[in-house]
Write a protein that holds these residues in place. Structure first.
Motif, mmCIF file in Angstrom:
data_model
loop_
_atom_site.group_PDB
_atom_site.id
_atom_site.type_symbol
_atom_site.label_atom_id
_atom_site.label_comp_id
_atom_site.label_asym_id
_atom_site.label_seq_id
_atom_site.Cartn_x
_atom_site.Cartn_y
_atom_site.Cartn_z
ATOM 1 N N TRP A 19 -2.029 -6.859 -9.876
ATOM 2 C CA TRP A 19 -0.714 -6.395 -9.355
ATOM 3 C C TRP A 19 -0.713 -6.710 -7.949
ATOM 4 O O TRP A 19 -1.606 -7.349 -7.319
ATOM 5 C CB TRP A 19 -0.430 -4.866 -9.534
ATOM 6 C CG TRP A 19 0.800 -4.691 -9.529
ATOM 7 C CD1 TRP A 19 1.842 -3.977 -8.820
ATOM 8 C CD2 TRP A 19 1.623 -4.772 -10.943
ATOM 9 N NE1 TRP A 19 3.012 -3.736 -9.211
ATOM 10 C CE2 TRP A 19 2.869 -4.397 -10.736
ATOM 11 C CE3 TRP A 19 1.558 -5.291 -12.074
ATOM 12 C CZ2 TRP A 19 4.143 -4.413 -11.695
ATOM 13 C CZ3 TRP A 19 2.569 -5.318 -12.936
ATOM 14 C CH2 TRP A 19 3.832 -4.635 -12.836
ATOM 15 N N ASP A 20 0.675 -6.916 -7.408
ATOM 16 C CA ASP A 20 0.799 -7.267 -6.091
ATOM 17 C C ASP A 20 0.012 -6.514 -4.962
ATOM 18 O O ASP A 20 0.036 -5.210 -5.277
ATOM 19 C CB ASP A 20 2.310 -7.657 -5.913
ATOM 20 C CG ASP A 20 3.058 -6.312 -5.712
ATOM 21 O OD1 ASP A 20 3.014 -5.696 -4.820
ATOM 22 O OD2 ASP A 20 3.672 -5.753 -6.586
ATOM 23 N N VAL A 21 -0.329 -7.329 -3.863
ATOM 24 C CA VAL A 21 -1.019 -6.578 -2.982
ATOM 25 C C VAL A 21 -0.530 -5.225 -2.200
ATOM 26 O O VAL A 21 -1.017 -4.206 -2.318
ATOM 27 C CB VAL A 21 -1.648 -7.506 -1.841
ATOM 28 C CG1 VAL A 21 -2.244 -6.862 -0.812
ATOM 29 C CG2 VAL A 21 -2.558 -8.705 -2.421
ATOM 30 N N PRO A 22 0.902 -5.262 -1.799
ATOM 31 C CA PRO A 22 1.275 -4.195 -1.332
ATOM 32 C C PRO A 22 1.272 -2.981 -2.071
ATOM 33 O O PRO A 22 0.990 -1.925 -1.561
ATOM 34 C CB PRO A 22 2.556 -4.603 -0.921
ATOM 35 C CG PRO A 22 2.671 -6.188 -0.784
ATOM 36 C CD PRO A 22 1.732 -6.556 -1.918
ATOM 37 N N ALA A 23 1.595 -3.103 -3.309
ATOM 38 C CA ALA A 23 1.674 -2.150 -4.328
ATOM 39 C C ALA A 23 0.472 -1.522 -4.528
ATOM 40 O O ALA A 23 0.159 -0.416 -4.268
ATOM 41 C CB ALA A 23 2.211 -2.250 -5.769
#
Length: 481
Positions: free
Chosen positions: A174-178
């Motif tokens: 999944w995307d890094v910030p999340a």
């Protein structure tokens, strides 16, 4: 005594969606209890059957910081077949009628919680593992957390971790910030040499970077995942960790899969009397499924998820041609709609030759292993594969593609030396597969004595868990030192 804790997202008899659960449920029973105390930890899903929940005893609970909140973590335990299971309880995380969500983000949050809760629970269990054995991406954060926030605690000092890859295709991305927000891990961990992979955060990759040892479920698959074709974008990492990677082929439970005592089949048989008895299962299945009742015709079985990975595009391509041959085809499984409909179509078109059973039934699967003459498994890739091991156990000759565990467990027939336990082809090509099926037909019809010798050999090979358990024990010894 060396302590081993398996941590996984599923395990029989409590919860199962695939082969992972069989491994987690069967392997601990076979590890030598004189030297190893092996226990298992899985989530307490609300969809676990009530009679299994009734075996669980509440042990303790606590609250844990997770994803900007303070979350309840309950710990329950149960014992089955001499193995102690621990369950991590939190209804908001493990509710619902299926162990996995259709949304990857939700699963990443649930299993990040599970990984952190599993480690946090350990000091409360009066069981300190020497090795934490993690399975697939759902537990990929355990080796990461172990090195990141738990290492400072004396209890965790020196605990080793193993990461087992059951199927490299599933990685938890999944995307890094999340993912950073969910896990609370600092920036330091989200670089290309750690959890970051092609701009995404990748939980399996984290586990593979930080684990002390890595295993996968067959020798050939261990080699394949170091190549670009099979490596699912992690081949570079697998090559870098080659010295810590080993392939150990899965086993099957020889008490559950035993043609002599199988409660699902009408006519039990042994390696000594199958010539007389096995055929009775074929007659019964032909009758049950409305196929032409004919002892002599070659019956080919397929028990599988109906997906591209399992080679169904090849089967779709040659199915019409194959149905011109003197064969019957019995299919059991669900999956992609186009393959479900393809088999329904051929069942309608060749009604007395093809039986499409588009559902799943444990009982019918055993009947197919017992009744069929051959078993078709032309996978694009197959980390280990269990169906071919079951087929061998029942004297049903596998026809497979030479990939992963299929290559390691099925020895191709050699008519000049009279060796082999099945038939195999190399390239992912429909007509190469068809030629191999037809070669098997030729031996079946024209060289019955050779065919029977192949059955003798296939029923004699040993793919029980005991063999694999010894290899895991060697690895634990090597890790603990």
């Amino acid at each position: 005594m060396k302590n081993i804790l398996f941590v996984a997202s599923e395990g029989v008899p409590f919860i199962k969606t695939g082969g992972l659960a069989d491994v987690v449920g069967s392997l601990p029973k076979c590890i030598d209890k004189r030297y190893f105390d092996v226990r298992v930890m899985i989530p307490k899903y609300t969809c676990i059957k009530q009679e299994l929940k009734d075996k669980m005893v509440y042990k303790t609970s606590f609250y844990m910081d997770f994803h900007w909140g303070n979350e309840y973590v309950g710990i329950l335990e149960a014992e089955v077949d001499g193995v102690k299971y621990y369950f991590i309880d939190n209804e908001s995380k493990f509710g619902g009628d299926h162990p996995y969500s259709s949304n990857v983000y939700d699963d990443i949050e649930r299993f990040a919680f599970f990984s952190k809760a599993a480690l946090s629970a350990m000091p409360l269990l009066d069981f300190r593992p020497d090795v934490i054995h993690c399975h697939d991406w759902q537990t990929g954060l355990i080796p990461v957390y172990l090195k990141e926030r738990f290492q400072g605690n004396d209890f965790f000092h020196g605990i080793k971790s193993v990461m087992t890859i059951h199927n490299l295709k599933f990685q938890g991305k999944w995307d890094v910030p999340a993912v950073q927000d969910i896990t609370g891990l600092p920036d330091y961990f989200f670089t290309p040499d750690k959890l970051e992979s092609y701009k995404n955060a990748n939980l399996l990759k984290g586990g593979l970077v930080y684990a002390d040892a890595i295993t996968t479920v067959s020798d050939t698959y261990a080699k394949e995942i170091m190549t670009e074709f099979y490596g699912e974008s992690l081949d570079g990492l697998m090559r870098a960790r080659e010295n810590d990677l080993r392939g150990i082929v899965n086993g099957i439970d020889y008490t559950d899969y035993n043609p002599t005592t199988d409660k699902y089949i009408d006519y039990p048989y042994t390696a000594a009397n199958y010539r007389k008895e096995k055929i009775k299962n074929k007659r019964k299945l032909q009758q049950e499924l409305g196929l032409e009742e004919n002892d002599k015709i070659m019956m080919i079985g397929i028990v599988s998820r109906l997906t591209d990975q399992k080679g169904f595009d090849l089967i779709a391509y040659i199915m019409d041609e194959l149905c011109q041959d003197a064969v019957q085809i019995v299919v059991l499984g669900t999956g992609e709609e186009r393959y479900e409909n393809m088999f329904r179509h051929f069942d309608w078109k060749y009604n007395n030759k093809v039986s499409a059973n588009i559902y799943y039934s444990e009982g019918l699967s055993h009947k197919i292993y017992a009744a069929c003459d051959a078993f078709l498994m032309p996978s694009l890739f197959e980390p280990c594969g269990l169906s071919q091991l079951m087929a061998l156990r029942y004297g049903t000759i596998p026809i497979v593609r030479e990939t992963g565990g299929l290559k390691d467990t099925v020895e191709p027939y050699n008519e000049y030396e009279s060796t082999g336990t099945g038939f195999s082809f190399t390239n992912y090509n429909a007509h190469e597969m068809l030629a191999t099926i037809r070669y098997a037909e030729k031996i079946y019809y024209d060289k019955k004595r050779e065919w029977n010798k192949m059955i003798d050999r296939s029923m004699a090979v040993d793919f029980s868990w005991e063999v694999s358990a010894n290899k895991y024990q060697e690895m634990y010894d090597w890790l603990i030192g």
